[in-house]
Enzyme design. Structure first.
Site, PDB file in Angstrom:
ATOM      1  N   ASP A  24     -29.626  88.246   7.152  1.00 36.20           N
ATOM      2  CA  ASP A  24     -30.359  89.149   8.028  1.00 36.20           C
ATOM      3  C   ASP A  24     -30.308  88.697   9.483  1.00 36.20           C
ATOM      4  O   ASP A  24     -30.071  89.496  10.395  1.00 36.20           O
ATOM      5  CB  ASP A  24     -31.812  89.258   7.577  1.00 36.20           C
ATOM      6  CG  ASP A  24     -31.951  89.891   6.204  1.00 36.20           C
ATOM      7  OD1 ASP A  24     -30.935  90.376   5.658  1.00 36.20           O
ATOM      8  OD2 ASP A  24     -33.077  89.888   5.670  1.00 36.20           O
ATOM      9  N   TYR A  74     -38.881  87.061  -5.095  1.00 39.63           N
ATOM     10  CA  TYR A  74     -37.655  86.610  -4.432  1.00 39.63           C
ATOM     11  C   TYR A  74     -37.437  85.120  -4.697  1.00 39.63           C
ATOM     12  O   TYR A  74     -36.340  84.685  -5.064  1.00 39.63           O
ATOM     13  CB  TYR A  74     -37.769  86.891  -2.937  1.00 39.63           C
ATOM     14  CG  TYR A  74     -36.519  86.641  -2.126  1.00 39.63           C
ATOM     15  CD1 TYR A  74     -35.643  87.675  -1.826  1.00 39.63           C
ATOM     16  CD2 TYR A  74     -36.222  85.373  -1.633  1.00 39.63           C
ATOM     17  CE1 TYR A  74     -34.508  87.464  -1.055  1.00 39.63           C
ATOM     18  CE2 TYR A  74     -35.088  85.146  -0.869  1.00 39.63           C
ATOM     19  CZ  TYR A  74     -34.243  86.196  -0.585  1.00 39.63           C
ATOM     20  OH  TYR A  74     -33.120  85.977   0.176  1.00 39.63           O
ATOM     21  N   ASP A 112     -26.454  85.435  -0.224  1.00 38.36           N
ATOM     22  CA  ASP A 112     -26.410  84.575   0.962  1.00 38.36           C
ATOM     23  C   ASP A 112     -27.047  83.216   0.720  1.00 38.36           C
ATOM     24  O   ASP A 112     -26.572  82.207   1.250  1.00 38.36           O
ATOM     25  CB  ASP A 112     -27.009  85.259   2.189  1.00 38.36           C
ATOM     26  CG  ASP A 112     -28.436  85.726   2.031  1.00 38.36           C
ATOM     27  OD1 ASP A 112     -28.936  85.774   0.887  1.00 38.36           O
ATOM     28  OD2 ASP A 112     -29.066  86.051   3.061  1.00 38.36           O
ATOM     29  N   GLY A 157     -41.001  96.839   5.964  1.00 36.31           N
ATOM     30  CA  GLY A 157     -41.078  96.961   4.520  1.00 36.31           C
ATOM     31  C   GLY A 157     -40.013  97.840   3.913  1.00 36.31           C
ATOM     32  O   GLY A 157     -40.097  98.202   2.734  1.00 36.31           O
ATOM     33  N   ALA A 158     -38.985  98.203   4.687  1.00 36.00           N
ATOM     34  CA  ALA A 158     -37.958  99.126   4.208  1.00 36.00           C
ATOM     35  C   ALA A 158     -36.677  98.410   3.810  1.00 36.00           C
ATOM     36  O   ALA A 158     -35.675  99.060   3.513  1.00 36.00           O
ATOM     37  CB  ALA A 158     -37.651 100.172   5.285  1.00 36.00           C
ATOM     38  N   GLU A 186     -38.344  81.621   9.270  1.00 29.62           N
ATOM     39  CA  GLU A 186     -38.804  82.404   8.117  1.00 29.62           C
ATOM     40  C   GLU A 186     -38.966  81.532   6.872  1.00 29.62           C
ATOM     41  O   GLU A 186     -39.909  81.703   6.105  1.00 29.62           O
ATOM     42  CB  GLU A 186     -37.841  83.560   7.847  1.00 29.62           C
ATOM     43  CG  GLU A 186     -38.396  84.552   6.856  1.00 29.62           C
ATOM     44  CD  GLU A 186     -37.923  85.974   7.080  1.00 29.62           C
ATOM     45  OE1 GLU A 186     -38.154  86.804   6.194  1.00 29.62           O
ATOM     46  OE2 GLU A 186     -37.327  86.262   8.140  1.00 29.62           O
ATOM     47  N   LEU A 226     -34.816  96.637   5.805  1.00 28.78           N
ATOM     48  CA  LEU A 226     -33.882  96.785   6.921  1.00 28.78           C
ATOM     49  C   LEU A 226     -34.023  95.656   7.944  1.00 28.78           C
ATOM     50  O   LEU A 226     -33.584  95.773   9.074  1.00 28.78           O
ATOM     51  CB  LEU A 226     -34.082  98.145   7.596  1.00 28.78           C
ATOM     52  CG  LEU A 226     -33.913  99.350   6.651  1.00 28.78           C
ATOM     53  CD1 LEU A 226     -34.219 100.654   7.382  1.00 28.78           C
ATOM     54  CD2 LEU A 226     -32.514  99.390   6.041  1.00 28.78           C
ATOM     55  N   SER A 227     -34.645  94.564   7.524  1.00 31.35           N
ATOM     56  CA  SER A 227     -34.700  93.322   8.309  1.00 31.35           C
ATOM     57  C   SER A 227     -35.530  93.424   9.578  1.00 31.35           C
ATOM     58  O   SER A 227     -35.130  92.936  10.638  1.00 31.35           O
ATOM     59  CB  SER A 227     -33.284  92.825   8.644  1.00 31.35           C
ATOM     60  OG  SER A 227     -32.592  92.507   7.469  1.00 31.35           O
ATOM     61  N   SER A 228     -36.694  94.026   9.460  1.00 29.77           N
ATOM     62  CA  SER A 228     -37.584  94.078  10.621  1.00 29.77           C
ATOM     63  C   SER A 228     -38.022  92.685  11.046  1.00 29.77           C
ATOM     64  O   SER A 228     -38.160  92.405  12.248  1.00 29.77           O
ATOM     65  CB  SER A 228     -38.808  94.943  10.312  1.00 29.77           C
ATOM     66  OG  SER A 228     -39.511  94.451   9.182  1.00 29.77           O
TER      67      SER A 228
END
Length: 403
Positions: free
Chosen positions: A188, A240, A52, A138-139, A176, A141-143
């Site tokens: 995300d 990242y 992305d 932290g998984a 972010e 999954l875009s918390s």
């Protein structure tokens, strides 16, 4: 949602009303009722990783897990933030003192959205916000994106800003990137804002054109499992950012604005050019992954359009191999999910999200879902890892107002 034992069938019926609970806790905390409650989901990405921020293609779907926000306006320039999920009291901030990279922990995500809206000239004058989330942190999954999008949507509605869902996603990404300091792409936030129930989102991140792709695996006797390894990742640690810088270096060496400009058919030539130019070996690997994953997204879309969802499995396997070997963002637990699931008869699997922990997705015949899940649990136990959390990925609705 899953049971405490990690069941892979169905979803739990809530035993309480989360909207009523959040309304009551907001009222008790702030002394007045909220003006509304909004929801924004986490997401899992089927295919297209680290593409992305290279203007490439992605295919996420929203999960039933959501961040909820109870919000009321203020007119005194105060921002008050509280989370039911994090120990501690109310975080109180002055809008005119908000500035990037000041910390604030979890509160940086909603505060960053307020900052980004005001930086863009929108008349946000303050707010009381109470947050609650079922998106695992932290998984992968875009918390964080769920927090950003739900905050942006609530303020957009309350202050009448007139922003579209994609514009709210862009606001969340700016929060972010610039405020929190994580150089993420747009996937995300777009997934949280724009996904629809029963569909995966095919997104061109260059111009944000998108298509809702029907994703009813159960009609084809299939299931997509999410395996949360419970290994926590932190994307702000530099790994990242290093990969993003490497991709940008590869694009510059190839004379293109982004790696999106490199067609898959020209990948071999591009890699030879990089090698001849003396590019770092890591840059060569990153380019190979990004260009390859763009092609994998398009291949998955074509397979879904043709009604051949089973053939998506090998594409997931290839995507994981690239993330593991070229991008090098996997970890032993994620690799174990993929190998154990494959050995137990899964059609395909790959890590999803930013990596270094987090989650994997596993495509499996519905009748073998529990067998595959149990094989993964057994492999984790034998390796001495924390038991994974496993649940079905149910393509769900994007951000919306509840009350």
């Amino acid at each position: 949602m899953t049971t405490e034992t990690g069941a892979t069938t169905g979803t739990d019926e809530p035993t309480t009303d989360p909207v009523a609970e959040l309304t009551a806790s907001f009222t008790e905390l702030y002394g007045h009722a909220p003006e509304g409650i909004w929801a924004a989901p986490g997401r899992v990405n089927l295919i297209g990783e680290y593409t992305d921020f290279n203007d490439g293609f992605v295919m996420p779907l929203a999960l039933p897990h959501t961040a909820l926000a109870a919000v009321s306006r203020r007119t005194d320039g105060e921002l008050r933030l509280h989370s039911t999920d994090v120990p501690g009291g109310v975080v109180q901030l002055r809008l005119d003192e908000l500035a990037p990279h000041q910390g604030h922990g979890w509160a940086a995500y909603p505060a960053g959205v307020v900052w980004a809206l005001r930086e863009a000239g929108h008349p946000v004058t303050g707010a009381d916000i109470q947050l609650s989330s079922t998106v695992p942190t932290g998984a992968g999954l875009s918390s964080s994106a769920a927090l950003e999008v739900v905050t942006a949507l609530a303020l957009n509605d309350l202050f009448g800003l007139g922003l579209s869902l994609p514009e709210l996603a862009v606001t969340g990404r700016r929060a972010e990137n610039a405020f929190v300091g994580v150089p993420c792409g747009i996937m995300d936030q777009m997934a949280s804002a724009c996904c629809t129930e029963g569909h995966a989102l095919y997104l061109d991140t260059r111009d944000l054109t998108r298509r809702q792709v029907p994703f009813d695996l159960s009609a084809r006797g299939l299931r997509l499992l999410v395996v949360d390894t419970q290994v926590k990742h932190a994307l702000g640690d530099g790994a990242y950012a290093e990969r993003r810088a490497g991709c940008e270096a590869g694009a510059a060496a190839l004379g293109v604005a982004t790696l999106r400009e490199v067609p898959y058919a020209a990948l071999g030539e591009a890699l030879a050019t990089l090698a001849a130019s003396g590019a770092d070996e890591s840059v060569v690997r990153y380019v190979r992954h990004v260009v390859g994953d763009n092609e994998r997204v398009e291949r998955v879309m074509a397979l879904l359009d043709a009604g051949d969802a089973r053939a998506v499995g090998p594409v997931l396997d290839a995507g994981h191999a690239s993330l593991r070997d070229d991008l090098r963002v996997s970890c032993p637990e994620l690799d174990l999910v993929v190998s154990a699931a494959g050995a137990a008869g899964a059609l395909g699997a790959r890590m999803t999200g930013g990596g270094f922990g987090g989650s994997a997705v596993v495509l499996v015949e519905e009748e073998r879902a529990e067998q595959v899940a149990e094989a993964v649990r057994k492999a984790f136990a034998e390796a001495g890892h924390t038991a994974p959390r496993i649940f079905p990925a149910v393509p769900s609705a994007g951000a919306r107002r509840l009350v």
